[in-house]
Design a protein around this motif. Structure first.
Motif, PDB file in Angstrom:
ATOM      1  N   GLN A 160      55.055  14.336 122.399  1.00 34.45           N
ATOM      2  CA  GLN A 160      54.237  13.289 121.786  1.00 34.45           C
ATOM      3  C   GLN A 160      54.945  12.589 120.626  1.00 34.45           C
ATOM      4  OE1 GLN A 160      51.437  12.555 123.404  1.00 34.45           O
ATOM      5  NE2 GLN A 160      51.860  14.299 124.745  1.00 34.45           N
ATOM      6  N   GLY A 161      56.236  12.819 120.488  1.00 38.26           N
ATOM      7  CA  GLY A 161      56.995  12.173 119.420  1.00 38.26           C
ATOM      8  C   GLY A 161      57.736  10.951 119.922  1.00 38.26           C
ATOM      9  N   PRO A 162      58.449  10.259 119.036  1.00 36.33           N
ATOM     10  CA  PRO A 162      59.207   9.078 119.452  1.00 36.33           C
ATOM     11  C   PRO A 162      60.395   9.455 120.328  1.00 36.33           C
ATOM     12  CG  PRO A 162      59.719   9.635 117.176  1.00 36.33           C
ATOM     13  CD  PRO A 162      58.603  10.546 117.596  1.00 36.33           C
ATOM     14  N   ILE A 220      55.574  13.196 108.334  1.00 30.64           N
ATOM     15  CA  ILE A 220      55.155  11.924 107.739  1.00 30.64           C
ATOM     16  C   ILE A 220      55.641  10.809 108.660  1.00 30.64           C
ATOM     17  CG2 ILE A 220      55.160  10.490 105.665  1.00 30.64           C
ATOM     18  CD1 ILE A 220      56.047  12.948 104.089  1.00 30.64           C
ATOM     19  N   THR A 221      54.766  10.327 109.530  1.00 29.03           N
ATOM     20  CA  THR A 221      55.156   9.365 110.563  1.00 29.03           C
ATOM     21  C   THR A 221      55.773   8.081 110.023  1.00 29.03           C
ATOM     22  OG1 THR A 221      53.416  10.241 112.005  1.00 29.03           O
ATOM     23  CG2 THR A 221      54.329   8.100 112.575  1.00 29.03           C
ATOM     24  N   PRO A 222      55.254   7.463 108.948  1.00 34.58           N
ATOM     25  CA  PRO A 222      55.874   6.215 108.464  1.00 34.58           C
ATOM     26  C   PRO A 222      57.328   6.380 108.041  1.00 34.58           C
ATOM     27  CG  PRO A 222      53.676   6.472 107.545  1.00 34.58           C
ATOM     28  CD  PRO A 222      54.015   7.776 108.215  1.00 34.58           C
ATOM     29  N   PHE A 223      57.755   7.604 107.745  1.00 40.13           N
ATOM     30  CA  PHE A 223      59.135   7.817 107.306  1.00 40.13           C
ATOM     31  C   PHE A 223      60.128   7.662 108.455  1.00 40.13           C
ATOM     32  CE2 PHE A 223      59.116  10.273 103.042  1.00 40.13           C
ATOM     33  CZ  PHE A 223      58.186   9.392 102.533  1.00 40.13           C
ATOM     34  N   TYR A 224      59.701   8.014 109.678  1.00 44.89           N
ATOM     35  CA  TYR A 224      60.637   7.904 110.799  1.00 44.89           C
ATOM     36  C   TYR A 224      60.215   6.868 111.830  1.00 44.89           C
ATOM     37  CZ  TYR A 224      57.343  11.161 113.045  1.00 44.89           C
ATOM     38  OH  TYR A 224      56.222  11.765 113.557  1.00 44.89           O
ATOM     39  N   GLY A 225      58.939   6.513 111.893  1.00 37.89           N
ATOM     40  CA  GLY A 225      58.482   5.459 112.787  1.00 37.89           C
ATOM     41  C   GLY A 225      58.834   5.732 114.239  1.00 37.89           C
ATOM     42  N   GLN A 226      59.643   4.848 114.847  1.00 34.02           N
ATOM     43  CA  GLN A 226      60.060   4.994 116.241  1.00 34.02           C
ATOM     44  C   GLN A 226      61.420   5.675 116.359  1.00 34.02           C
ATOM     45  OE1 GLN A 226      58.206   4.292 118.855  1.00 34.02           O
ATOM     46  NE2 GLN A 226      56.533   3.531 117.594  1.00 34.02           N
ATOM     47  N   MET A 227      61.903   6.272 115.280  1.00 32.55           N
ATOM     48  CA  MET A 227      63.231   6.905 115.268  1.00 32.55           C
ATOM     49  C   MET A 227      63.108   8.345 115.742  1.00 32.55           C
ATOM     50  SD  MET A 227      65.909   6.466 112.121  1.00 32.55           S
ATOM     51  CE  MET A 227      67.604   6.018 112.443  1.00 32.55           C
ATOM     52  N   GLU A 239      63.207  13.848 130.683  1.00 31.93           N
ATOM     53  CA  GLU A 239      62.467  13.411 129.497  1.00 31.93           C
ATOM     54  C   GLU A 239      62.764  14.239 128.258  1.00 31.93           C
ATOM     55  OE1 GLU A 239      58.353  12.678 129.733  1.00 31.93           O
ATOM     56  OE2 GLU A 239      58.446  11.466 131.554  1.00 31.93           O
ATOM     57  N   TYR A 240      62.995  15.536 128.410  1.00 31.45           N
ATOM     58  CA  TYR A 240      63.148  16.361 127.218  1.00 31.45           C
ATOM     59  C   TYR A 240      64.440  16.031 126.458  1.00 31.45           C
ATOM     60  CZ  TYR A 240      66.497  19.310 129.767  1.00 31.45           C
ATOM     61  OH  TYR A 240      67.580  19.785 130.472  1.00 31.45           O
ATOM     62  N   ARG A 262      52.762   5.605 126.811  1.00 30.10           N
ATOM     63  CA  ARG A 262      53.848   6.238 126.069  1.00 30.10           C
ATOM     64  C   ARG A 262      55.001   5.243 125.902  1.00 30.10           C
ATOM     65  NH1 ARG A 262      55.777  11.528 128.774  1.00 30.10           N
ATOM     66  NH2 ARG A 262      55.765  10.225 130.656  1.00 30.10           N
ATOM     67  N   PRO A 263      54.774   4.162 125.176  1.00 35.91           N
ATOM     68  CA  PRO A 263      55.829   3.156 125.024  1.00 35.91           C
ATOM     69  C   PRO A 263      57.009   3.683 124.221  1.00 35.91           C
ATOM     70  CG  PRO A 263      54.015   2.705 123.518  1.00 35.91           C
ATOM     71  CD  PRO A 263      53.563   3.842 124.399  1.00 35.91           C
ATOM     72  N   ILE A 264      58.207   3.285 124.615  1.00 33.93           N
ATOM     73  CA  ILE A 264      59.433   3.646 123.913  1.00 33.93           C
ATOM     74  C   ILE A 264      60.014   2.364 123.324  1.00 33.93           C
ATOM     75  CG2 ILE A 264      61.764   4.575 124.140  1.00 33.93           C
ATOM     76  CD1 ILE A 264      60.759   6.342 126.372  1.00 33.93           C
ATOM     77  N   LEU A 265      60.160   2.340 122.001  1.00 34.28           N
ATOM     78  CA  LEU A 265      60.582   1.130 121.304  1.00 34.28           C
ATOM     79  C   LEU A 265      61.741   1.432 120.366  1.00 34.28           C
ATOM     80  CD1 LEU A 265      57.002  -0.080 120.304  1.00 34.28           C
ATOM     81  CD2 LEU A 265      58.343  -0.888 122.256  1.00 34.28           C
ATOM     82  N   MET A 266      62.510   0.401 120.081  1.00 36.94           N
ATOM     83  CA  MET A 266      63.504   0.499 119.020  1.00 36.94           C
ATOM     84  C   MET A 266      62.865  -0.035 117.743  1.00 36.94           C
ATOM     85  SD  MET A 266      67.160  -1.429 118.311  1.00 36.94           S
ATOM     86  CE  MET A 266      67.962  -1.013 119.852  1.00 36.94           C
ATOM     87  N   GLY A 267      62.693   0.832 116.769  1.00 35.81           N
ATOM     88  CA  GLY A 267      62.010   0.447 115.534  1.00 35.81           C
ATOM     89  C   GLY A 267      62.881  -0.383 114.605  1.00 35.81           C
TER      90      GLY A 267
END
Length: 232
Positions: A24-26, A150-157, A16-17, A98-103
């Motif tokens: 707790q990040g994307p 700033i979460t909106p700047f990177y989103g799921q990236m 996982e790492y 802990r969903p993993i998505l492509m933003g």
């Protein structure tokens, strides 16, 4: 290419790492790694020209993945699930909250770079250069978002996605360095030297100043806007 392989290997062995480097990040979605690998191969095989057809095929595949993901997000339908690697692990992580998505930002990056690579194959270096520059802004904004929280700047990236995207877009951009404005910026003339200096200052000074401002505000509990006015 080894970086993309390492991301997929991390999923294969559930390390996982490697695909979730920040707690707790994307995380880097496996389909993101596949898309970036295709685009990377499209860039790598674009020279020499005898691999032009193969390079175009990889670029087109990366472009299609990006466009289909954008279609999924806009129409709320599942298209790529059937070809997504390690779907079982993704479902398990999603069930744990802990969903993993492509933003959308990652998908947009793939689409832009895919079109840029295809433009290069059809002798359109200026269009390729402009698209690569626009695409480079996506990981750049994501990196700023990670640095400032700033979460909106990177989103799921995720961080690996940002780094891989930045390197790839930089490679595509510099591959057209003998055309357009890049020829002037990277040239040996005085105008190029001044342009490089100004670009460096325009990138480093605001970033460093903002990070210093954030540090001071968090350390001394000051009003950020008031301190910004004083510094400016």
């Amino acid at each position: 290419r080894d970086v993309y392989k390492r991301q997929l290997t991390a999923y294969a062995y559930n390390i996982e790492y490697l695909f979730i480097p920040i707690s707790q990040g994307p995380a880097t979605h496996p389909l993101t790694a596949v898309m970036l690998a295709c685009l990377g191969l499209g860039m790598f095989l674009s020279r020499p020209h005898k691999y032009r057809l193969l390079a175009s095929a990889f670029a087109l595949l990366g472009l299609v993945i990006g466009l289909l993901r954008l279609l999924e997000l806009s129409a709320s339908i599942a298209i790529l699930d059937a070809i997504t690697p390690y779907a079982g692990l993704l479902n398990e992580l999603a069930s744990q909250g802990r969903p993993i998505l492509m933003g959308g930002n990652t998908a947009s990056f793939g689409a832009l770079i895919g079109v840029a690579l295809l433009c290069g194959q059809f002798n359109q270096p200026l269009i390729r250069q402009r698209l690569a520059y626009i695409a480079m802004l996506i990981p750049a904004v994501g990196m700023v978002g990670l640095a400032y929280g700033i979460t909106p700047f990177y989103g799921q990236m995720a961080l690996p996605t940002i780094v891989m995207s930045g390197v790839l877009s930089g490679a595509v951009l510099l591959s057209s360095a003998h055309h357009g404005i890049l020829r002037m910026i990277l040239g040996p003339w005085m105008s190029g030297t001044l342009a490089r200096l100004q670009i460096f200052q325009a990138c480093i000074v605001p970033f460093a100043s903002g990070y210093f401002l954030l540090f001071v505000v968090e350390t001394h509990s000051l009003d950020g806007m008031g301190l910004l006015v004083v510094l400016m």
